[in-house]
Design a protein around this motif. Structure first.
Motif, PDB file in Angstrom:
ATOM      1  N   ALA A 271      -5.344  18.365  -1.156  1.00  0.00           N
ATOM      2  CA  ALA A 271      -4.090  18.258  -0.399  1.00  0.00           C
ATOM      3  C   ALA A 271      -4.361  17.335   0.780  1.00  0.00           C
ATOM      4  N   SER A 272      -3.589  16.282   0.873  1.00  0.00           N
ATOM      5  CA  SER A 272      -3.868  15.265   1.886  1.00  0.00           C
ATOM      6  C   SER A 272      -3.426  15.730   3.268  1.00  0.00           C
ATOM      7  N   ASP A 273      -4.212  15.372   4.285  1.00  0.00           N
ATOM      8  CA  ASP A 273      -3.776  15.642   5.651  1.00  0.00           C
ATOM      9  C   ASP A 273      -3.075  14.427   6.244  1.00  0.00           C
ATOM     10  N   GLY A 274      -2.899  13.436   5.427  1.00  0.00           N
ATOM     11  CA  GLY A 274      -2.155  12.251   5.845  1.00  0.00           C
ATOM     12  C   GLY A 274      -2.935  11.296   6.738  1.00  0.00           C
ATOM     13  N   LYS A 275      -4.168  11.673   7.093  1.00  0.00           N
ATOM     14  CA  LYS A 275      -4.915  10.848   8.045  1.00  0.00           C
ATOM     15  C   LYS A 275      -5.716   9.747   7.363  1.00  0.00           C
ATOM     16  N   MET A 276      -6.022   9.920   6.088  1.00  0.00           N
ATOM     17  CA  MET A 276      -6.845   8.969   5.337  1.00  0.00           C
ATOM     18  C   MET A 276      -8.147   8.684   6.094  1.00  0.00           C
ATOM     19  N   GLU A 277      -8.750   9.733   6.612  1.00  0.00           N
ATOM     20  CA  GLU A 277      -9.996   9.604   7.362  1.00  0.00           C
ATOM     21  C   GLU A 277     -11.134   9.272   6.396  1.00  0.00           C
ATOM     22  N   GLU A 278     -11.923   8.288   6.725  1.00  0.00           N
ATOM     23  CA  GLU A 278     -12.957   7.832   5.787  1.00  0.00           C
ATOM     24  C   GLU A 278     -14.333   8.331   6.194  1.00  0.00           C
ATOM     25  N   ILE A 279     -15.224   8.466   5.204  1.00  0.00           N
ATOM     26  CA  ILE A 279     -16.621   8.737   5.544  1.00  0.00           C
ATOM     27  C   ILE A 279     -17.177   7.456   6.159  1.00  0.00           C
ATOM     28  N   PRO A 280     -18.215   7.554   6.994  1.00  0.00           N
ATOM     29  CA  PRO A 280     -18.816   6.312   7.493  1.00  0.00           C
ATOM     30  C   PRO A 280     -19.455   5.563   6.324  1.00  0.00           C
ATOM     31  N   TYR A 281     -18.864   4.454   5.962  1.00  0.00           N
ATOM     32  CA  TYR A 281     -19.391   3.698   4.817  1.00  0.00           C
ATOM     33  C   TYR A 281     -20.674   2.980   5.201  1.00  0.00           C
ATOM     34  N   ILE A 282     -21.650   3.031   4.315  1.00  0.00           N
ATOM     35  CA  ILE A 282     -22.893   2.287   4.545  1.00  0.00           C
ATOM     36  C   ILE A 282     -23.124   1.376   3.349  1.00  0.00           C
TER      37      ILE A 282
ATOM     38  N   VAL B 281       0.855  -1.186   0.000  1.00  0.00           N
ATOM     39  CA  VAL B 281       0.000   0.000   0.000  1.00  0.00           C
ATOM     40  C   VAL B 281       0.888   1.233   0.000  1.00  0.00           C
ATOM     41  N   LEU B 282       0.641   2.115  -0.959  1.00  0.00           N
ATOM     42  CA  LEU B 282       1.427   3.342  -1.055  1.00  0.00           C
ATOM     43  C   LEU B 282       1.071   4.256   0.124  1.00  0.00           C
ATOM     44  N   PRO B 283       2.056   4.858   0.802  1.00  0.00           N
ATOM     45  CA  PRO B 283       1.732   5.820   1.868  1.00  0.00           C
ATOM     46  C   PRO B 283       0.913   6.965   1.268  1.00  0.00           C
ATOM     47  N   PRO B 284       0.048   7.611   2.073  1.00  0.00           N
ATOM     48  CA  PRO B 284      -0.795   8.663   1.507  1.00  0.00           C
ATOM     49  C   PRO B 284       0.041   9.712   0.794  1.00  0.00           C
TER      50      PRO B 284
ATOM     51  N   VAL C 199      12.821   0.320 -13.197  1.00  0.00           N
ATOM     52  CA  VAL C 199      12.231   0.313 -11.857  1.00  0.00           C
ATOM     53  C   VAL C 199      13.044  -0.626 -10.972  1.00  0.00           C
ATOM     54  N   ALA C 200      13.477  -0.129  -9.801  1.00  0.00           N
ATOM     55  CA  ALA C 200      14.305  -0.961  -8.920  1.00  0.00           C
ATOM     56  C   ALA C 200      13.447  -1.974  -8.158  1.00  0.00           C
ATOM     57  N   HIS C 201      12.334  -1.500  -7.569  1.00  0.00           N
ATOM     58  CA  HIS C 201      11.490  -2.396  -6.782  1.00  0.00           C
ATOM     59  C   HIS C 201      10.217  -2.693  -7.554  1.00  0.00           C
ATOM     60  N   LYS C 202      10.286  -3.707  -8.382  1.00  0.00           N
ATOM     61  CA  LYS C 202       9.135  -4.072  -9.198  1.00  0.00           C
ATOM     62  C   LYS C 202       8.089  -4.692  -8.286  1.00  0.00           C
ATOM     63  N   GLN C 203       6.873  -4.191  -8.334  1.00  0.00           N
ATOM     64  CA  GLN C 203       5.854  -4.678  -7.410  1.00  0.00           C
ATOM     65  C   GLN C 203       4.475  -4.179  -7.818  1.00  0.00           C
ATOM     66  N   ASN C 204       3.462  -4.731  -7.136  1.00  0.00           N
ATOM     67  CA  ASN C 204       2.126  -4.173  -7.258  1.00  0.00           C
ATOM     68  C   ASN C 204       1.917  -3.236  -6.083  1.00  0.00           C
ATOM     69  N   VAL C 205       1.419  -2.035  -6.369  1.00  0.00           N
ATOM     70  CA  VAL C 205       1.144  -1.085  -5.294  1.00  0.00           C
ATOM     71  C   VAL C 205      -0.315  -0.667  -5.369  1.00  0.00           C
ATOM     72  N   ILE C 206      -0.908  -0.497  -4.178  1.00  0.00           N
ATOM     73  CA  ILE C 206      -2.277  -0.004  -4.129  1.00  0.00           C
ATOM     74  C   ILE C 206      -2.192   1.494  -3.860  1.00  0.00           C
ATOM     75  N   VAL C 207      -2.680   2.291  -4.815  1.00  0.00           N
ATOM     76  CA  VAL C 207      -2.500   3.738  -4.710  1.00  0.00           C
ATOM     77  C   VAL C 207      -3.853   4.443  -4.761  1.00  0.00           C
ATOM     78  N   PRO C 208      -3.993   5.553  -4.009  1.00  0.00           N
ATOM     79  CA  PRO C 208      -5.218   6.344  -4.122  1.00  0.00           C
ATOM     80  C   PRO C 208      -5.340   6.908  -5.539  1.00  0.00           C
ATOM     81  N   LEU C 209      -6.547   6.921  -6.077  1.00  0.00           N
ATOM     82  CA  LEU C 209      -6.753   7.514  -7.398  1.00  0.00           C
ATOM     83  C   LEU C 209      -6.277   8.955  -7.352  1.00  0.00           C
TER      84      LEU C 209
END
Lengths: 448, 308
Positions: free
Chosen positions: A106-117, A32-35, A301-311
């Motif tokens: 601009a990210s606040d780094g918290k990755m705060e989510e809405i309450p998902y329903i 997972v990519l850091p925010p 690319v030095a570290h070939k991998q799959n990363v999960i990134v925010p759109l």
């Protein structure tokens, strides 16, 4: 009776090219990519009408909050992928060179989510609404809004659901990782779509170079979950371009989609395997499409991998995280090297339909000079659409519209098999694109 | 950081025109070796001169016409070796010039260079030599290891009967490269393994000759093993530029080559017809290409039938 509905082996398809697989990242867990510091979310990440921003500069947004939508039926909403403040709304350039209005957060780094329903799922209409609200588009590449696809017009009788896990492009392993990491999401998504659309034949198609993915899904499909035994995994030959929609339908059902028609015209709906997994998670949790798994690979690319990134994360940031070697870079592209779009700048955001960033080294990106066509016929043998690329190239060079049409230029899906095998290194796909532009121009001229 | 941007695909197969031509040259080596074994060292002189001359002419033509230099793609070298191998070993050296000029200057470069010649350059060169110098072109040497004797091709009506083994090994009169069938088959195997050619044209050509010969009561095996049939079917008829690109087009073309070859051999006044047959079918190639074989994806009948 039922046995006949499920082919033991895939139907024969034409052509194709022996492209290298280079799937070195297929056994590595996704990271997972850091925010990121900021994301830019274009209001157009799909085919159809662009969205209108629902937020203004200065607003605070949370992950999963809808920030763009459209009244047009042919569209898909956009959700914030990080928490933070909207700092800018303006036009930016996307990877392919198109311009689009984008919301910068601009990210606040918290990755705060809405309450998902989790969405209401009582009726078919509820289901279609859910698909739309999820923001889902065809994640395999085209970005076609999924809620449109899952509502075929009433005169089209759909009897087959095909799940595309072929992933035939070199390097790309993001679908493979989705299957391995979220197998149950994939399968429950399959059953949801199958039940909602009353389809009694589902073929999950995966190229044979992904034996673990095939095994995992087969295990679930063969278990007691599927009482009617209407979901089967079909192993396809690992030959490019098995994952191209028309080729896939042919391999799975033997049917050929006529030129200018859609899969629904031959009774099929094709969904990308990651799309179905995202949909399944949304139905379960209410979390819309906000991040994407990307395969980051290539000689630079030095570290070939799959990363999960925010759109909306910039390509530069994703590559930096994976250890891009700037002195080695020759060419960077969205998607695989066969159909991917070469990027002019790394300062472009990751979109919903991106599934990989490939950074080729200078040597890998080096091109050989184009020489004269020697009529070897390799392009003809490689074309999965049974076209004659060498004749088309000649017709396009002399702008012969009638001949282009006679040779079915518009059937070309630009898979690149012809150009790949060409010993004279002729830019055949480029020529086909030019030809299509000439045809479009001609058509608009005739309308006037 | 400078990024290069181009249209997809961003990967290309390693095969190049030059590599294909090099493979063809390699596939011809057994024939050259067999030529030396059967006809002596003059083989190297004939093939060498023909090859160097073709390359020189290619270079000169491109230079004079101020076009991109193409001698490096080795196609001229292939033409030269092919021409050399289809000459009798006793051919006077000055005559080779006529063949090379016809092949490279007239047939190839005057029509636009590689990819644009309408007939096989080597065969065109050979045919011009054949009609201009019939005596020198058919004065074949039969390899006997004791005394080289000048004889007719085994296909000629007055020729002495050659055993099938002699025909197979090449111990008969004929052009340098065409007599030894083992060498030709080795070359064919190499071309097939390297996927330079598809087996369609050689198989259909040779198959047609065999069936047609059988049908009219001729000795099929003798027809297959004599003259330039095998050499032509493997190395000449398979020339990319002058044969159809699609598989059914190739079938029609190769069957045509076979029919004309047998017609000439059995019913015309010439003993051998492979060169003429292939060149005639080269000329018909654009017409064959117009036959609509097969349908574009989605335009034919689907196997499973319509939507259920």
């Amino acid at each position: 009776m039922k046995e006949n509905l499920f082919p033991k082996k895939p139907y024969k398809t034409d052509g194709g090219a022996p492209v290298p697989h280079r799937k070195g990242t297929s056994d590595e867990d996704s990271q997972v990519l850091p925010p990121p510091a900021l994301v830019r979310l274009p209001m157009q990440m799909h085919i159809g009408a662009p969205c209108t921003p629902l937020v203004k500069v200065g607003d605070r947004v949370l992950v999963g909050q809808k920030i763009g939508d459209s009244d047009a039926p042919f569209s898909a909403p956009i959700h914030a992928s990080v928490s933070g403040e909207v700092t800018e709304i303006g036009e930016i350039t996307l990877g392919g060179g198109a311009r689009s209005l984008a919301v910068t957060v601009a990210s606040d780094g918290k990755m705060e989510e809405i309450p998902y329903i989790p969405p209401k799922m009582d009726t078919y209409e509820d289901f279609i609404t859910a698909v739309r609200e999820c923001g889902l588009v065809g994640l395999g590449g085209a970005g076609f809004p999924t809620h449109i696809k899952l509502r075929p017009s009433a005169d089209k009788k759909i009897d087959t659901l095909i799940i595309n896990g072929a992933e035939c492009e070199p390097y790309l392993t993001s679908d493979n990782r989705e299957i391995l990491e979220n197998s149950w999401d994939v399968m429950s998504g399959v059953y949801t779509v199958k039940n909602m659309l009353h389809i009694h034949r589902v073929l999950i198609c995966i190229e044979s170079n992904k034996p673990r993915a095939i095994e995992v899904l087969r295990e679930i499909a063969d278990s007691s979950v599927d009482k009617d035994d209407e979901v089967r995994v079909l192993a396809l030959p690992a030959r490019y371009p098995q994952g191209a929609e028309k080729v896939l339908i042919k391999a799975a059902t033997g049917r050929e989609v006529p030129p200018g028609k859609l899969p629904a015209d031959v009774g099929c709906i094709v969904m990308n395997i990651t799309s179905i997994s995202v949909l399944s998670r949304y139905i379960k949790t209410g979390m819309p499409l906000v991040h994407k798994r990307l395969t980051v690979d290539g000689g630079a690319v030095a570290h070939k991998q799959n990363v999960i990134v925010p759109l909306g994360t910039s390509v530069a940031e994703v590559l930096a995280h994976c250890g891009l070697l700037p002195e080695k870079v020759g060419k960077v592209m969205f998607g695989g090297p066969m159909m991917g779009v070469a990027l002019e700048s790394l300062d472009v955001p990751v979109l919903k339909n991106n599934n990989g960033i490939i950074a080729l080294s200078k040597e890998e990106a080096a091109t050989s000079p184009t020489t004269a066509c020697i009529r070897c016929g390799r392009c003809v043998a490689a074309c999965p659409m049974r076209l004659y690329p060498l004749r088309l190239e000649k017709a396009i060079a002399r702008k012969d519209v009638a001949r282009m049409e006679a040779l079915d230029l518009l059937t070309c899906m630009e898979c690149g098999s012809c150009a790949f095998v060409c010993p004279a290194k002729r830019p055949l796909v480029q020529s086909m694109r030019l030809g299509k532009a000439i045809l479009r121009e001609e058509k608009s001229k005739n309308k006037k | 950081m400078k990024l290069s941007v181009s249209s997809s695909p961003h990967l290309r197969a390693p095969v190049t025109t030059e590599r294909i031509m090099r493979d063809v040259l390699i596939s011809l080596l057994p024939c050259v070796a067999a030529g030396v074994w059967l006809f002596g060292l003059r083989t190297l002189l004939v093939v060498g001169i023909s090859t160097l001359l073709c390359m020189f002419l290619e270079f000169t033509c491109r230079f004079i016409m101020k076009r991109e230099q193409t001698v490096g793609d080795l196609s001229a070298a292939v033409t030269g070796v092919l021409l050399g191998l289809t000459l009798p070993v006793s051919i006077p050296i000055p005559l080779i010039i006529v063949g090379c000029v016809t092949a490279i200057v007239v047939v190839k470069q005057m029509f636009g260079g590689l990819g644009n010649n309408f007939v096989n350059p080597a065969l065109a060169g050979r045919i011009v030599m054949l009609v201009s110098f019939p005596t020198q072109m058919t004065g074949f040497t039969t390899p006997t290891w004791v005394d080289a004797v000048t004889t007719a091709t085994p296909l000629a009506p007055n020729a002495e009967a050659a055993s099938l083994l002699d025909l197979f090994l090449g111990r008969v009169g004929g052009c340098i490269g065409e007599t030894c069938k083992i060498a030709i088959l080795l070359g064919l195997a190499y071309l097939l393994i390297r996927r330079v050619i598809s087996p369609i044209i050689p198989l259909c050509y040779v198959g047609t000759v065999a069936l047609f010969s059988l049908a009219v009561g001729a000795d099929a095996l003798f027809q297959l093993l004599s003259g330039g049939l095998l050499f032509g079917a493997v190395f000449m008829a398979t020339d990319y530029v002058t044969s159809p690109v699609g598989k059914w087009g190739k079938v029609v073309y190769a069957v045509g080559c076979g029919l004309i070859t047998v017609l000439i051999r059995l019913y015309a006044s010439l003993p051998e017809g492979v060169s003429y047959a292939i060149v005639l079918m080269n000329i018909l190639c654009p017409l064959i290409e117009r036959i609509p074989f097969g349908k574009t994806f989605g335009k034919g009948k689907s196997k499973e039938g319509k939507t259920v």
